[in-house]
Design a protein around this motif. Structure first.
Motif, mmCIF file in Angstrom:
data_model
loop_
_atom_site.group_PDB
_atom_site.id
_atom_site.type_symbol
_atom_site.label_atom_id
_atom_site.label_comp_id
_atom_site.label_asym_id
_atom_site.label_seq_id
_atom_site.Cartn_x
_atom_site.Cartn_y
_atom_site.Cartn_z
ATOM 1 N N ALA A 183 0.833 -1.202 0.000
ATOM 2 C CA ALA A 183 0.000 0.000 0.000
ATOM 3 C C ALA A 183 0.868 1.253 0.000
ATOM 4 C CB ALA A 183 -0.921 -0.003 1.214
ATOM 5 N N GLY A 184 1.955 1.213 0.742
ATOM 6 C CA GLY A 184 2.860 2.358 0.777
ATOM 7 C C GLY A 184 3.475 2.649 -0.582
ATOM 8 N N LEU A 185 3.891 1.613 -1.280
ATOM 9 C CA LEU A 185 4.456 1.790 -2.615
ATOM 10 C C LEU A 185 3.422 2.341 -3.598
ATOM 11 C CD1 LEU A 185 6.595 -1.461 -2.928
ATOM 12 C CD2 LEU A 185 7.443 0.887 -2.759
ATOM 13 N N ALA A 186 2.223 1.793 -3.544
ATOM 14 C CA ALA A 186 1.165 2.256 -4.453
ATOM 15 C C ALA A 186 0.787 3.696 -4.160
ATOM 16 C CB ALA A 186 -0.058 1.358 -4.338
ATOM 17 N N ALA A 187 0.693 4.039 -2.900
ATOM 18 C CA ALA A 187 0.336 5.414 -2.530
ATOM 19 C C ALA A 187 1.411 6.394 -2.977
ATOM 20 C CB ALA A 187 0.126 5.514 -1.023
ATOM 21 N N GLU A 188 2.658 6.031 -2.751
ATOM 22 C CA GLU A 188 3.770 6.896 -3.149
ATOM 23 C C GLU A 188 3.802 7.094 -4.665
ATOM 24 O OE1 GLU A 188 8.580 6.472 -3.259
ATOM 25 O OE2 GLU A 188 7.581 5.843 -1.409
ATOM 26 N N ALA A 189 3.565 6.056 -5.403
ATOM 27 C CA ALA A 189 3.606 6.128 -6.861
ATOM 28 C C ALA A 189 2.443 6.915 -7.451
ATOM 29 C CB ALA A 189 3.622 4.717 -7.451
ATOM 30 N N ASN A 190 1.353 7.011 -6.700
ATOM 31 C CA ASN A 190 0.145 7.626 -7.248
ATOM 32 C C ASN A 190 -0.326 8.863 -6.495
ATOM 33 O OD1 ASN A 190 -0.660 5.704 -9.473
ATOM 34 N ND2 ASN A 190 -0.330 4.305 -7.762
ATOM 35 N N GLY A 191 0.459 9.344 -5.561
ATOM 36 C CA GLY A 191 0.119 10.575 -4.866
ATOM 37 C C GLY A 191 -1.022 10.466 -3.881
ATOM 38 N N ALA A 192 -1.329 9.266 -3.445
ATOM 39 C CA ALA A 192 -2.381 9.082 -2.441
ATOM 40 C C ALA A 192 -1.755 9.109 -1.053
ATOM 41 C CB ALA A 192 -3.104 7.760 -2.660
#
Length: 133
Positions: A48-57
């Motif tokens: 989740a941390g990687l996805a959030a970082e990559a997508n600005g969430a």
């Protein structure tokens, strides 16, 4: 690894859906970060941390402990934080305790680990905003 992959896919989709907004999408992530299932929860947290970082969430991580009491506490914390959606919940006990609280807060839930069909089967009767991957 499968829960992390699913979490990444869901968060990527959610961030794209929220990109039309000027606000940053706040995604709640409920996972067992303590207890015997913590190793799985840490995988969800990392993905989740990687996805959030990559997508600005932005993420609001909470520990559900894979228990009913932990699920209810996590749901109250996420509702107070006013997250847009919750992703996670690996254990049936935790999500079943959380759903009534999240329903009242009008927050949809995407479970990445609970495979109990009765959750979605009861959606029409209970009004629980739950979806399974």
């Amino acid at each position: 690894m499968r829960p992390r992959t699913m979490t990444l896919a869901v968060l990527a989709w959610l961030s794209l859906a929220g990109s039309a907004n000027a606000e940053t999408l706040l995604v709640g992530v409920a996972a067992p970060l303590s207890g015997p299932s913590a190793i799985l929860g840490k995988q969800i947290e990392a993905g989740a941390g990687l996805a959030a970082e990559a997508n600005g969430a932005q993420l609001k991580m909470v520990d559900d402990g894979c228990t009913a009491a932990g699920g209810a506490a996590a749901a109250r914390e996420l509702a107070t934080a006013k997250v847009s959606v919750v992703v996670g919940f690996l254990c049936t006990e935790a999500i079943e305790a959380a759903l009534p609280i999240l329903k009242d807060a009008n927050i949809p839930v995407i479970t990445v680990g609970v495979r109990t069909e009765s959750l979605t089967d009861r959606r029409a009767k209970t009004g629980w905003p739950v979806f399974r991957l």
